[in-house]
Design a protein around this motif. Structure first.
Motif, PDB file in Angstrom:
ATOM      1  N   PRO A   1     -13.729   0.073  -5.699  1.00 22.92           N
ATOM      2  CA  PRO A   1     -14.341  -1.053  -6.424  1.00 22.92           C
ATOM      3  C   PRO A   1     -13.344  -1.838  -7.274  1.00 22.92           C
ATOM      4  O   PRO A   1     -13.513  -3.039  -7.485  1.00 22.92           O
ATOM      5  N   LEU A   2     -12.300  -1.162  -7.773  1.00 16.27           N
ATOM      6  CA  LEU A   2     -11.294  -1.849  -8.583  1.00 16.27           C
ATOM      7  C   LEU A   2     -10.548  -2.905  -7.768  1.00 16.27           C
ATOM      8  O   LEU A   2     -10.198  -3.978  -8.288  1.00 16.27           O
ATOM      9  N   LEU A   3     -10.303  -2.594  -6.489  1.00 19.54           N
ATOM     10  CA  LEU A   3      -9.656  -3.573  -5.618  1.00 19.54           C
ATOM     11  C   LEU A   3     -10.530  -4.806  -5.452  1.00 19.54           C
ATOM     12  O   LEU A   3     -10.044  -5.940  -5.491  1.00 19.54           O
TER      13      LEU A   3
ATOM     14  N   PHE B   1     -13.125 -10.298   2.189  1.00 21.73           N
ATOM     15  CA  PHE B   1     -13.341  -9.392   3.323  1.00 21.73           C
ATOM     16  C   PHE B   1     -12.071  -9.273   4.164  1.00 21.73           C
ATOM     17  O   PHE B   1     -11.680  -8.175   4.581  1.00 21.73           O
ATOM     18  N   GLN B   2     -11.426 -10.405   4.402  1.00 23.90           N
ATOM     19  CA  GLN B   2     -10.245 -10.442   5.257  1.00 23.90           C
ATOM     20  C   GLN B   2      -9.043  -9.763   4.620  1.00 23.90           C
ATOM     21  O   GLN B   2      -8.307  -9.023   5.286  1.00 23.90           O
ATOM     22  N   LYS B   3      -8.832  -9.986   3.331  1.00 26.43           N
ATOM     23  CA  LYS B   3      -7.618  -9.523   2.667  1.00 26.43           C
ATOM     24  C   LYS B   3      -7.747  -8.167   1.992  1.00 26.43           C
ATOM     25  O   LYS B   3      -6.739  -7.493   1.763  1.00 26.43           O
ATOM     26  N   VAL B   4      -8.971  -7.753   1.664  1.00 29.88           N
ATOM     27  CA  VAL B   4      -9.151  -6.513   0.903  1.00 29.88           C
ATOM     28  C   VAL B   4      -9.980  -5.487   1.674  1.00 29.88           C
ATOM     29  O   VAL B   4      -9.532  -4.366   1.928  1.00 29.88           O
ATOM     30  N   ILE B   5     -11.201  -5.873   2.020  1.00 32.82           N
ATOM     31  CA  ILE B   5     -12.138  -4.916   2.619  1.00 32.82           C
ATOM     32  C   ILE B   5     -11.629  -4.388   3.951  1.00 32.82           C
ATOM     33  O   ILE B   5     -11.574  -3.163   4.180  1.00 32.82           O
ATOM     34  N   LEU B   6     -11.260  -5.284   4.840  1.00 31.97           N
ATOM     35  CA  LEU B   6     -10.840  -4.875   6.184  1.00 31.97           C
ATOM     36  C   LEU B   6      -9.578  -4.013   6.171  1.00 31.97           C
ATOM     37  O   LEU B   6      -9.576  -2.917   6.760  1.00 31.97           O
ATOM     38  N   PRO B   7      -8.496  -4.424   5.497  1.00 32.68           N
ATOM     39  CA  PRO B   7      -7.303  -3.555   5.478  1.00 32.68           C
ATOM     40  C   PRO B   7      -7.557  -2.191   4.839  1.00 32.68           C
ATOM     41  O   PRO B   7      -7.037  -1.174   5.311  1.00 32.68           O
ATOM     42  N   ALA B   8      -8.367  -2.160   3.767  1.00 36.84           N
ATOM     43  CA  ALA B   8      -8.617  -0.893   3.074  1.00 36.84           C
ATOM     44  C   ALA B   8      -9.461   0.068   3.912  1.00 36.84           C
ATOM     45  O   ALA B   8      -9.387   1.283   3.734  1.00 36.84           O
TER      46      ALA B   8
END
Length: 276
Positions: free
Chosen positions: A170-172, A187-194
């Motif tokens: 959640p911090l990200l 979504f593209q830069k944070v959710i998907l890579p993580a």
């Protein structure tokens, strides 16, 4: 080390390291495969000493001979090619279906609330239990075999994709939102890579499932494939050929897993960078 007159010289300690390097590699290789060597040795010796009936478990050397004869005749390659086509086709289709659906369900809460009860029902239904249903509806041809592989592979990919998206730190997400990222960019830069490492866990599980289900699917109405070879050899009491088929399908599973591990390493290079 010194560079004198354009030549490179090594001191005594460095020379010893260079000489010992191949021996260290061999020692590490032996440790990695020691258990396999022991298993093969027991497999070879136990039937010859009469600990097991060699009619049902021939020595490993006889299985290798049978495998080589199948390879020379071209029969093994034709079965391997049929199995590889079915497993790869079902696996790739499941990737194309399950990953986008998992991303949507994991990210879009209303869709998750609608589909979760249905997913809970089907995730606990074994693929092999549905094999007769697939055969009845789709027939005994290629369609039913590929369809059951798609079903078996989709669940680990789908569930791990949903889990990966839902359990992003959640911090990200808060940090990205504070920087003014739009939902699409978030979504593209944070959710998907993580979520990629968790998704690849599901993909590797699906790779194993594609091989396991394939064997059972090829035992029903197939005329080619490693599962068919194993089943045919058993019924005709060609025991060495049966074990040769089992070894080959194990090798196919190892090849699948090795390829997926390499792909995972390629797509998650940022994890190694973080660890440095």
């Amino acid at each position: 080390m010194a560079n004198i007159g354009g030549t490179i010289t090594l001191n005594k300690k460095q020379s010893q390291k260079v000489v010992l390097l191949p021996f260290v590699s061999l020692k590490k290789l032996f440790k990695s495969f020691a258990a396999i060597f022991v298993l093969l040795a027991v497999w070879e010796i136990a039937p010859r000493l009469g600990f097991v009936d060699r009619t049902f478990l021939p020595p490993f050397s006889e299985v290798v001979q049978a495998w080589w004869q199948l390879l020379l005749s071209g029969e093994l390659f034709s079965h391997f090619k049929a199995s590889l086509f079915r497993s790869l086709t079902g696996f790739v289709i499941s990737l194309l279906l399950a990953i986008p659906l998992g991303l949507l369900v994991g990210w879009y809460k209303p869709l998750s609330e609608i589909l979760t009860p249905l997913l809970e029902i089907f995730r606990n239904t074994a693929a092999l239990a549905l094999l007769p249903v697939f055969v009845l509806i789709l027939g005994i041809g290629e369609t039913s075999k590929i369809a059951i592989i798609i079903y078996a592979c989709s669940w680990p990919i789908l569930l791990n994709t949903i889990s990966g998206v839902k359990h992003v730190d959640p911090l990200l997400i808060k940090s990205a939102k504070s920087m003014g990222l739009s939902p699409v960019r978030l979504f593209q830069k944070v959710i998907l890579p993580a979520s990629v490492p968790t998704i690849f866990t599901g993909i590797r599980l699906a790779g194993a499932s594609s091989i396991l289900v394939l064997v059972a699917a090829e035992m029903v109405g197939a005329k080619a494939g490693l599962g068919y070879l194993i089943n045919y050899a058993q019924y005709n009491f060609q025991v060495s050929n049966m074990y040769a088929g089992i070894i080959t399908i194990s090798a196919l599973g190892l090849l699948f897993n090795w390829t997926l591990v390499k792909l995972e390493g390629h797509f998650t290079t940022w994890k190694a960078t973080q660890g440095e």
